[in-house]
Write a protein that holds these residues in place. Structure first.
Motif, short mmCIF file in Angstrom:
data_model
loop_
_atom_site.label_atom_id
_atom_site.label_comp_id
_atom_site.label_asym_id
_atom_site.label_seq_id
_atom_site.Cartn_x
_atom_site.Cartn_y
_atom_site.Cartn_z
N ASN A 163 3.84 -7.62 -2.31
CA ASN A 163 3.60 -6.86 -3.53
C ASN A 163 2.73 -5.62 -3.33
O ASN A 163 3.05 -4.54 -3.85
CB ASN A 163 2.97 -7.77 -4.59
CG ASN A 163 3.98 -8.73 -5.19
OD1 ASN A 163 4.85 -8.32 -5.94
ND2 ASN A 163 3.86 -10.01 -4.85
N GLU A 164 1.63 -5.74 -2.60
CA GLU A 164 0.72 -4.60 -2.46
C GLU A 164 1.37 -3.47 -1.63
O GLU A 164 1.39 -2.31 -2.08
CB GLU A 164 -0.60 -5.05 -1.84
CG GLU A 164 -1.72 -4.01 -1.97
CD GLU A 164 -1.70 -2.95 -0.87
OE1 GLU A 164 -2.31 -1.87 -1.05
OE2 GLU A 164 -1.05 -3.19 0.18
N PRO A 165 1.92 -3.75 -0.45
CA PRO A 165 2.61 -2.68 0.29
C PRO A 165 3.79 -2.09 -0.48
O PRO A 165 4.06 -0.89 -0.38
CB PRO A 165 3.09 -3.39 1.57
CG PRO A 165 2.21 -4.58 1.72
CD PRO A 165 1.89 -5.01 0.32
N ALA A 166 4.48 -2.94 -1.25
CA ALA A 166 5.61 -2.45 -2.04
C ALA A 166 5.15 -1.50 -3.13
O ALA A 166 5.76 -0.45 -3.37
CB ALA A 166 6.37 -3.63 -2.64
N THR B 4 1.14 -8.95 -10.22
CA THR B 4 1.15 -7.55 -10.59
C THR B 4 -0.19 -6.86 -10.29
O THR B 4 -0.24 -5.64 -10.19
CB THR B 4 1.51 -7.37 -12.09
OG1 THR B 4 0.65 -8.17 -12.89
CG2 THR B 4 2.95 -7.76 -12.34
N ARG B 5 -1.25 -7.63 -10.12
CA ARG B 5 -2.52 -7.01 -9.72
C ARG B 5 -2.39 -6.43 -8.31
O ARG B 5 -2.93 -5.36 -8.01
CB ARG B 5 -3.67 -8.03 -9.79
CG ARG B 5 -5.05 -7.42 -9.47
CD ARG B 5 -5.41 -6.31 -10.46
NE ARG B 5 -6.65 -5.64 -10.13
CZ ARG B 5 -7.85 -6.00 -10.58
NH1 ARG B 5 -7.98 -7.04 -11.38
NH2 ARG B 5 -8.93 -5.33 -10.25
N SER B 6 -1.67 -7.13 -7.44
CA SER B 6 -1.44 -6.60 -6.09
C SER B 6 -0.60 -5.34 -6.14
O SER B 6 -0.82 -4.40 -5.37
CB SER B 6 -0.75 -7.66 -5.22
OG SER B 6 -1.58 -8.78 -5.04
N ARG B 7 0.39 -5.30 -7.03
CA ARG B 7 1.20 -4.09 -7.18
C ARG B 7 0.34 -2.93 -7.64
O ARG B 7 0.48 -1.79 -7.17
CB ARG B 7 2.35 -4.33 -8.16
CG ARG B 7 3.35 -5.35 -7.66
CD ARG B 7 4.46 -5.64 -8.67
NE ARG B 7 5.23 -6.80 -8.23
CZ ARG B 7 6.23 -7.35 -8.92
NH1 ARG B 7 6.59 -6.83 -10.07
NH2 ARG B 7 6.88 -8.41 -8.45
#
Length: 352
Positions: free
Chosen positions: A166-169, A215-218
Motif C-alpha cells: 500500500n505505501e509504495p503503491a 488507507t493510512r499506508s496509502r
C-alpha cells in the motif's frame, strides 16, 4: 403404505463402477485427484442411482473435518458481494476451495458474536478479510492452535496475513500524478478518521494509525510524493469517505467540485477506484473536462475503470490472487506466513 427406496451407499456405488471407495469420494470432495472423464462418469452414474455424495455430517464426525472454510467479512454480505474488490477476492478463494473439495461459508463481522451461525463452529479454518468493526467476534472463534486463521488486508498478532504494498503503491501513483504540475492537489481518503466523517477532514481531526487501516499506508505514500515534489502535505486539503459506494461518495465529491474555480482542486488523489469513478461522473455532469480541468487517480484497478472513457489512472491490485493465496494457506497448500503482493501502475486518460 410403501416405504421410501433404500439409498445406495458409497461402497455399493464403487462396486458397481469397478472403482475404489476412495475414488468415488474424490469425485465429490477432491476433483483435482481425478481425470475429468472419470469424475464425470462417476457423477453421472451417482445421479442416475440417486446417490448424492458422502454424508457431510457423518464425515465430519468420523474425520474431525467438515471441509468448510469460513470467510469473515468486515462489511455486510450485501456490501461485500457488490463491491468489486471484495467480490474478486471471494472469487479467488472459491477457485481454490472448489478445486480441493471445500465449501465456503460467508459471515459478516458486522454481526454480534451471538448472531454468527452455529455452522461456523465446525469450520476447518477462517479467512478474515478487512479489519473487523469489533474484534470481539474473533475472540469467540476457535483458538489458533485448534483451527488455522489467515488475515487479509489487516494484521492480527500471531496469524499469517496477506497484504498488498500500500505505501509504495500510494507513492508511485502520486509521484506519477505530480510529474505534471498541480496548483491545487487534494486527497479523498477512505475510512481514515478515528471518528466517522463523511466530509472535509479538519486539521485537528485524529486519523487512524496504519495498523488499523490500510488507507493510512496509502496516505503515507501520497505524502512522501508530495514532499519530494516540494509540496507541504499539511497544506493539501483532505476529505474522508465513510463507505466505498457511489451514494456515500457523491455528496462529499459534489461539495468539492462545487467549490469556486480558484479553490477547487485540479488534481484529486483518490483512495479507491469507486471514489475516482464517482468524481469522474460528477465532474462530467458539471461540464468539467478530465484531464484538462481536473485530473483524477484511483486505486484498485477494477474493470469498470478500464472499460469507460476516459480510462482511469489507477494502481491495480490482483484481488483474485490475494484470495487464492489466503485459501492456499488455510488449506495447508503453502506455508502460513506473511505475504506481500505487488501492485501495478496503470496509466489511463484521467491522469496521463
Amino acid at each position: 403404505m410403501s416405504s421410501l427406496p433404500r439409498r445406495i451407499t458409497l461402497k455399493e456405488l464403487a462396486a458397481k463402477l469397478g472403482v475404489s471407495t476412495a475414488t468415488v469420494s474424490n469425485a465429490f470432495n477432491r476433483p483435482d485427484q481425478l481425470s475429468p472423464l472419470l469424475r464425470e462418469r462417476i457423477l453421472n452414474e451417482a445421479k442416475q442411482l440417486g446417490y448424492r455424495g458422502p454424508d457431510a455430517k457423518a464425515r465430519s464426525l468420523r474425520t474431525g473435518r467438515s471441509r468448510i472454510i469460513a470467510v469473515i467479512l468486515a462489511e455486510s454480505l450485501t456490501y461485500s458481494l457488490n463491491d468489486a474488490v471484495a467480490s474478486e477476492l471471494l472469487s479467488g478463494i472459491a477457485e481454490v476451495l472448489d478445486a480441493h473439495g471445500h465449501t465456503m461459508l460467508l459471515l459478516s463481522g458486522r454481526k454480534n458474536a451471538s448472531q454468527v451461525p452455529g455452522s461456523s463452529s465446525i469450520a476447518d479454518g477462517f479467512i478474515v478479510y478487512g479489519l473487523m468493526p469489533s474484534l470481539m467476534l474473533l475472540d469467540d472463534l476457535p483458538l489458533p492452535n485448534q483451527r488455522p486463521l489467515v488475515a487479509v488486508d489487516f494484521s492480527l498478532e500471531g496469524y499469517p496475513a496477506v497484504h498488498i504494498d500500500n505505501e509504495p503503491a500510494g507513492y508511485a501513483i502520486a509521484n506519477h500524478a505530480l510529474k505534471t504540475s498541480s496548483r491545487r492537489p487534494g486527497i479523498i481518503n477512505l475510512r481514515l478518521t478515528k471518528h466517522p466523517c463523511n466530509d472535509r477532514v479538519a486539521p485537528d481531526q485524529e486519523l487512524l494509525p496504519a495498523d488499523r487501516t490500510i488507507t493510512r499506508s496509502r496516505l503515507t505514500g501520497f505524502h512522501r510524493a508530495l514532499d519530494e515534489h516540494g509540496i507541504d502535505p499539511a497544506s493539501v486539503p483532505m476529505w474522508n469517505i465513510e463507505e466505498n459506494t457511489h451514494d456515500v461518495c457523491a455528496p462529499v465529491i459534489a461539495s468539492i467540485l462545487d467549490l469556486p474555480d480558484d479553490e477547487r482542486p485540479d488534481l484529486l488523489l483518490c483512495m479507491s477506484d469507486r471514489i475516482a469513478l464517482t468524481a469522474l461522473t460528477l465532474a462530467e455532469q458539471r461540464g468539467l473536462r478530465v484531464p484538462e480541468d481536473l485530473r483524477l487517480t484511483g486505486f484498485d484497478g477494477i474493470a469498470e475503470g478500464q472499460y469507460r472513457s476516459p480510462r482511469l489512472t489507477t494502481m491495480r491490485q490482483d484481488s483474485v490472487e490475494k484470495g487464492r493465496v489466503a485459501a492456499r494457506m488455510i488449506l495447508g497448500l503453502e506455508p502460513p506466513r506473511a505475504q506481500l503482493l505487488h501492485t501495478e501502475l496503470v496509466v489511463g486518460d484521467s491522469c496521463p
